[in-house]
Scaffold this motif. Structure first.
Motif: not given
Length: 328
Positions: A69-75, A157-159, A162-166
């Motif tokens: 959600g943070e990534l989408d908002k940042a984009k 940062e969000a990307t 997200s990679k770490k969480l995946l």
């Protein structure tokens, strides 16, 4: 002529010698066979560990959704900032061209080319407006560039998060699958009586619920009795502990978190002596299991694999480490 010993005499000597050797050797301690109670205890311990891993995985999934959600908002912010930057850059370019083309005058040139006092005032007004517009455009352009830079950093940062969480979710899935195998293996070691008790649907009688939000949530949870437990399931025909509680309160019109960790912080805390219908009971120091109180002694919960949603004594489920009240 020396007589030969008889066979009976030889056998006797061998037996005697073996007895002496055996007596001299250290005696191995007898290994105690696990009792039914030990097997059931081990089964419950493995279940608690599996529940904790399951909740950890669910939390990682929630964290991933938040980061996405943070990534989408940042984009979105970045696209808006880039568009604003392009628009403002064009405006600044126009003002700059106008300045070099002779549209900008200083006070002396305005005075020299003016035909009258009014003409001078008009030219001075134009000069001030042009200067103000240019300054504002430059300030907005600077702000737009900074906003674009900030949005870019946030998106990056969000990307990475997200990679770490995946990767963490993948690890949790592997750990959970291994833990479930251990639970199933231990279940198969239980005696028939223990397995029958575990798989029993328990009390299926009609239970009166109080009015209000808590009563409506409890009504939903009780209606799921007999439904199977499945790790990570969100219903409608199977549940894990926290999905049952979440959907029960959603049925009552209240939104709470998906994980037992989130539910352990929902509403307000109450003491064990205050427990009433609809309260969320949190179990274990890890907060890895939740149930819903029916009254001061009973609760309904989705326990673990092999056990359907059922009613149990509050204290028999496990050590209560928190109680949360959503309504009132």
């Amino acid at each position: 002529m020396v007589s030969q010993p008889s066979r009976r005499t030889v056998r006797g000597a061998i037996v005697a010698t073996a007895a002496v050797v055996a007596a001299a050797l250290p005696t191995a301690p007898a290994t105690a066979q696990p009792t039914a109670a030990d097997a059931l205890k081990k089964y419950n311990e493995l279940n608690e560990q599996a529940s904790r891993i399951n909740q950890d995985q669910l939390k990682a999934q929630d964290d991933l959704k938040a980061k996405q959600g943070e990534l989408d908002k940042a984009k979105t912010d970045l696209a808006a900032a880039k568009q604003a930057e392009e628009t403002l850059r064009g405006q600044v370019d126009l003002l700059t061209e106008a300045s070099f083309g002779g549209a900008r005058f200083n006070q002396l040139s305005a005075l020299l080319v003016s035909n009258s006092q009014q003409d001078f005032l008009n030219r001075m007004t134009a000069i001030n407006i042009l200067a103000t517009d240019n300054a504002e455009a430059l300030k907005k352009l600077t702000d737009a560039v900074e906003a674009a830079d900030t949005a870019t950093r946030t998106a990056n940062e969000a990307t990475e998060a997200s990679k770490k969480l995946l990767a963490e979710i993948d690890q949790k899935k592997v750990a959970l699958a291994k833990q479930i195998e251990e639970v199933r293996a231990q279940y198969n070691q239980l005696n028939t009586a223990a397995r029958n008790a575990i798989s029993s649907r328990g009390d299926m009688s009609s239970i009166l619920v109080p009015p209000g939000t808590a009563g409506k949530a409890l009504e939903f949870a009780l209606a799921q009795r007999g439904e199977p437990y499945v790790y990570g399931s969100n219903g409608p025909d199977s549940w894990d502990c926290s999905s049952l509680i979440q959907k029960a309160y959603a049925y009552a019109g209240v939104s709470i978190g998906r994980t037992s960790y989130a539910q352990a912080a929902a509403g307000r805390p109450v003491s064990r002596s205050e427990v009433k219908a609809g309260d969320i009971l949190v179990y274990y120091s890890s907060q890895s299991h939740v149930a819903m109180a029916i009254d001061g002694t009973r609760a309904v919960h989705a326990s673990t694999e092999g056990q359907p949603v059922k009613i149990a004594d509050i204290n028999s489920i496990g050590p209560v480490t928190g109680i949360r009240r959503i309504e009132g």
